[in-house]
Scaffold this motif. Structure first.
Motif, PDB file in Angstrom:
ATOM      1  N   SER A 148      -0.647   4.768   1.314  1.00 28.39           N
ATOM      2  CA  SER A 148       0.260   5.376   0.343  1.00 28.39           C
ATOM      3  C   SER A 148      -0.089   4.918  -1.075  1.00 28.39           C
ATOM      4  O   SER A 148      -0.065   5.709  -2.022  1.00 28.39           O
ATOM      5  CB  SER A 148       1.711   5.010   0.651  1.00 28.39           C
ATOM      6  OG  SER A 148       2.109   5.580   1.863  1.00 28.39           O
ATOM      7  N   PHE A 149      -0.390   3.637  -1.204  1.00 27.98           N
ATOM      8  CA  PHE A 149      -0.762   3.104  -2.512  1.00 27.98           C
ATOM      9  C   PHE A 149      -2.019   3.793  -3.037  1.00 27.98           C
ATOM     10  O   PHE A 149      -2.089   4.163  -4.209  1.00 27.98           O
ATOM     11  CB  PHE A 149      -0.986   1.591  -2.417  1.00 27.98           C
ATOM     12  CG  PHE A 149      -1.476   0.987  -3.696  1.00 27.98           C
ATOM     13  CD1 PHE A 149      -0.626   0.830  -4.781  1.00 27.98           C
ATOM     14  CD2 PHE A 149      -2.802   0.581  -3.827  1.00 27.98           C
ATOM     15  CE1 PHE A 149      -1.076   0.289  -5.972  1.00 27.98           C
ATOM     16  CE2 PHE A 149      -3.260   0.040  -5.017  1.00 27.98           C
ATOM     17  CZ  PHE A 149      -2.401  -0.115  -6.085  1.00 27.98           C
ATOM     18  N   LYS A 150      -2.999   3.991  -2.161  1.00 23.80           N
ATOM     19  CA  LYS A 150      -4.229   4.668  -2.576  1.00 23.80           C
ATOM     20  C   LYS A 150      -3.938   6.095  -3.020  1.00 23.80           C
ATOM     21  O   LYS A 150      -4.494   6.566  -4.018  1.00 23.80           O
ATOM     22  CB  LYS A 150      -5.252   4.663  -1.437  1.00 23.80           C
ATOM     23  CG  LYS A 150      -5.866   3.305  -1.182  1.00 23.80           C
ATOM     24  CD  LYS A 150      -6.825   3.349  -0.002  1.00 23.80           C
ATOM     25  CE  LYS A 150      -7.417   1.989   0.292  1.00 23.80           C
ATOM     26  NZ  LYS A 150      -8.285   2.016   1.477  1.00 23.80           N
ATOM     27  N   ARG A 151      -3.056   6.796  -2.283  1.00 21.93           N
ATOM     28  CA  ARG A 151      -2.689   8.166  -2.676  1.00 21.93           C
ATOM     29  C   ARG A 151      -1.977   8.165  -4.030  1.00 21.93           C
ATOM     30  O   ARG A 151      -2.235   9.006  -4.879  1.00 21.93           O
ATOM     31  CB  ARG A 151      -1.796   8.809  -1.614  1.00 21.93           C
ATOM     32  CG  ARG A 151      -2.544   9.494  -0.493  1.00 21.93           C
ATOM     33  CD  ARG A 151      -1.626  10.380   0.339  1.00 21.93           C
ATOM     34  NE  ARG A 151      -0.395   9.739   0.765  1.00 21.93           N
ATOM     35  CZ  ARG A 151      -0.271   8.936   1.822  1.00 21.93           C
ATOM     36  NH1 ARG A 151      -1.314   8.685   2.574  1.00 21.93           N
ATOM     37  NH2 ARG A 151       0.887   8.402   2.132  1.00 21.93           N
ATOM     38  N   VAL A 167       6.639  -6.969   8.201  1.00 21.35           N
ATOM     39  CA  VAL A 167       5.928  -5.696   8.338  1.00 21.35           C
ATOM     40  C   VAL A 167       4.832  -5.826   9.391  1.00 21.35           C
ATOM     41  O   VAL A 167       4.078  -6.797   9.419  1.00 21.35           O
ATOM     42  CB  VAL A 167       5.310  -5.288   6.980  1.00 21.35           C
ATOM     43  CG1 VAL A 167       4.430  -4.064   7.117  1.00 21.35           C
ATOM     44  CG2 VAL A 167       6.404  -5.034   5.969  1.00 21.35           C
ATOM     45  N   SER A 168       4.717  -4.800  10.220  1.00 16.56           N
ATOM     46  CA  SER A 168       3.654  -4.789  11.226  1.00 16.56           C
ATOM     47  C   SER A 168       2.333  -4.381  10.564  1.00 16.56           C
ATOM     48  O   SER A 168       2.303  -3.888   9.436  1.00 16.56           O
ATOM     49  CB  SER A 168       3.998  -3.797  12.340  1.00 16.56           C
ATOM     50  OG  SER A 168       3.898  -2.474  11.855  1.00 16.56           O
ATOM     51  N   VAL A 169       1.234  -4.554  11.293  1.00 12.69           N
ATOM     52  CA  VAL A 169      -0.087  -4.180  10.780  1.00 12.69           C
ATOM     53  C   VAL A 169      -0.141  -2.678  10.509  1.00 12.69           C
ATOM     54  O   VAL A 169      -0.688  -2.230   9.495  1.00 12.69           O
ATOM     55  CB  VAL A 169      -1.191  -4.608  11.776  1.00 12.69           C
ATOM     56  CG1 VAL A 169      -2.540  -4.074  11.352  1.00 12.69           C
ATOM     57  CG2 VAL A 169      -1.216  -6.109  11.942  1.00 12.69           C
ATOM     58  N   THR A 170       0.464  -1.885  11.360  1.00 13.63           N
ATOM     59  CA  THR A 170       0.475  -0.433  11.183  1.00 13.63           C
ATOM     60  C   THR A 170       1.241  -0.054   9.928  1.00 13.63           C
ATOM     61  O   THR A 170       0.786   0.770   9.120  1.00 13.63           O
ATOM     62  CB  THR A 170       1.115   0.256  12.403  1.00 13.63           C
ATOM     63  OG1 THR A 170       0.414  -0.144  13.583  1.00 13.63           O
ATOM     64  CG2 THR A 170       1.084   1.762  12.269  1.00 13.63           C
ATOM     65  N   GLU A 171       2.400  -0.676   9.740  1.00 17.05           N
ATOM     66  CA  GLU A 171       3.182  -0.395   8.533  1.00 17.05           C
ATOM     67  C   GLU A 171       2.421  -0.833   7.284  1.00 17.05           C
ATOM     68  O   GLU A 171       2.464  -0.157   6.255  1.00 17.05           O
ATOM     69  CB  GLU A 171       4.533  -1.105   8.596  1.00 17.05           C
ATOM     70  CG  GLU A 171       5.466  -0.534   9.651  1.00 17.05           C
ATOM     71  CD  GLU A 171       6.709  -1.388   9.835  1.00 17.05           C
ATOM     72  OE1 GLU A 171       7.785  -0.791  10.002  1.00 17.05           O
ATOM     73  OE2 GLU A 171       6.598  -2.631   9.810  1.00 17.05           O
ATOM     74  N   TYR A 172       1.727  -1.951   7.382  1.00 17.04           N
ATOM     75  CA  TYR A 172       0.927  -2.443   6.259  1.00 17.04           C
ATOM     76  C   TYR A 172      -0.157  -1.431   5.898  1.00 17.04           C
ATOM     77  O   TYR A 172      -0.357  -1.104   4.731  1.00 17.04           O
ATOM     78  CB  TYR A 172       0.310  -3.799   6.610  1.00 17.04           C
ATOM     79  CG  TYR A 172      -0.697  -4.283   5.595  1.00 17.04           C
ATOM     80  CD1 TYR A 172      -0.281  -4.826   4.387  1.00 17.04           C
ATOM     81  CD2 TYR A 172      -2.064  -4.170   5.841  1.00 17.04           C
ATOM     82  CE1 TYR A 172      -1.203  -5.252   3.442  1.00 17.04           C
ATOM     83  CE2 TYR A 172      -2.989  -4.590   4.905  1.00 17.04           C
ATOM     84  CZ  TYR A 172      -2.560  -5.134   3.711  1.00 17.04           C
ATOM     85  OH  TYR A 172      -3.474  -5.551   2.786  1.00 17.04           O
ATOM     86  N   GLN A 173      -0.856  -0.919   6.909  1.00 15.44           N
ATOM     87  CA  GLN A 173      -1.928   0.045   6.666  1.00 15.44           C
ATOM     88  C   GLN A 173      -1.367   1.329   6.062  1.00 15.44           C
ATOM     89  O   GLN A 173      -1.964   1.906   5.154  1.00 15.44           O
ATOM     90  CB  GLN A 173      -2.696   0.353   7.958  1.00 15.44           C
ATOM     91  CG  GLN A 173      -3.959   1.166   7.730  1.00 15.44           C
ATOM     92  CD  GLN A 173      -4.932   0.474   6.774  1.00 15.44           C
ATOM     93  OE1 GLN A 173      -5.243  -0.690   6.927  1.00 15.44           O
ATOM     94  NE2 GLN A 173      -5.393   1.211   5.766  1.00 15.44           N
TER      95      GLN A 173
END
Length: 163
Positions: free
Chosen positions: A58-61, A47-53
């Motif tokens: 999404s997890f926070k939502r 996973v790239s850094v962007t995908e990680y963020q």
């Protein structure tokens, strides 16, 4: 040896010690968690850094959605209701009960001393007219049916001064 490698080795050693002390019945569950963790680590490596963020966002939502969906359950929690009633009870101990009793006296006169389901009462004890079950009321609330017999008519009594 790098600091990350030392940290990883230390973590592995602690996990191994912990696993050595785990009961055999717990091992199957632990093995399932380890397999899942391996899958997650393999996926994370790709996973790239962007995908990680985006995943974190999404997890926070999702977490916020979970919080909101369980607010209803929290509002109907027996434990939280008892905690709230306990706090109201302690606050009632701190108030000037004489002033409150005068306000309730006026309400008693209007109700002719009898309260029924749906009426609002502010303070005192409700005594079921059918089974004599006593309900303590420490704050303004709507009268509900008797929890013991289901009857809907009550007589209000003042709290004794040594609540």
């Amino acid at each position: 040896m790098s600091e990350k490698k030392q940290h990883y080795d230390s973590l592995v050693e602690r996990v191994n010690d912990w696993l050595g002390q785990a009961a055999p019945a717990e091992m199957k569950s632990i093995e399932q968690w380890v397999e899942k963790a391996e899958q997650l680590l393999d996926a994370a490596a790709q996973v790239s850094v962007t995908e990680y963020q985006l995943s974190i966002d999404s997890f926070k939502r999702d977490l916020l959605g979970f919080y909101h969906s369980y607010q209803h359950d929290a509002q109907h929690s027996t434990y939280l209701a008892n905690l709230q009633e306990g706090m109201w009870h302690h606050l009632a101990n701190l108030t000037d009960q004489t002033q409150i009793e005068w306000a309730e006296f006026v309400a008693d006169v209007e109700h002719d001393g009898v309260y029924k389901t749906g009426d609002v009462i502010g303070f005192g004890q409700l005594v079921c007219m059918q089974c004599r079950h006593v309900i303590d009321i420490c704050h303004a609330t709507e009268v509900t049916d008797c929890p013991k017999c289901g009857h809907n008519r009550f007589i209000r009594q003042a709290f004794e001064h040594n609540i």
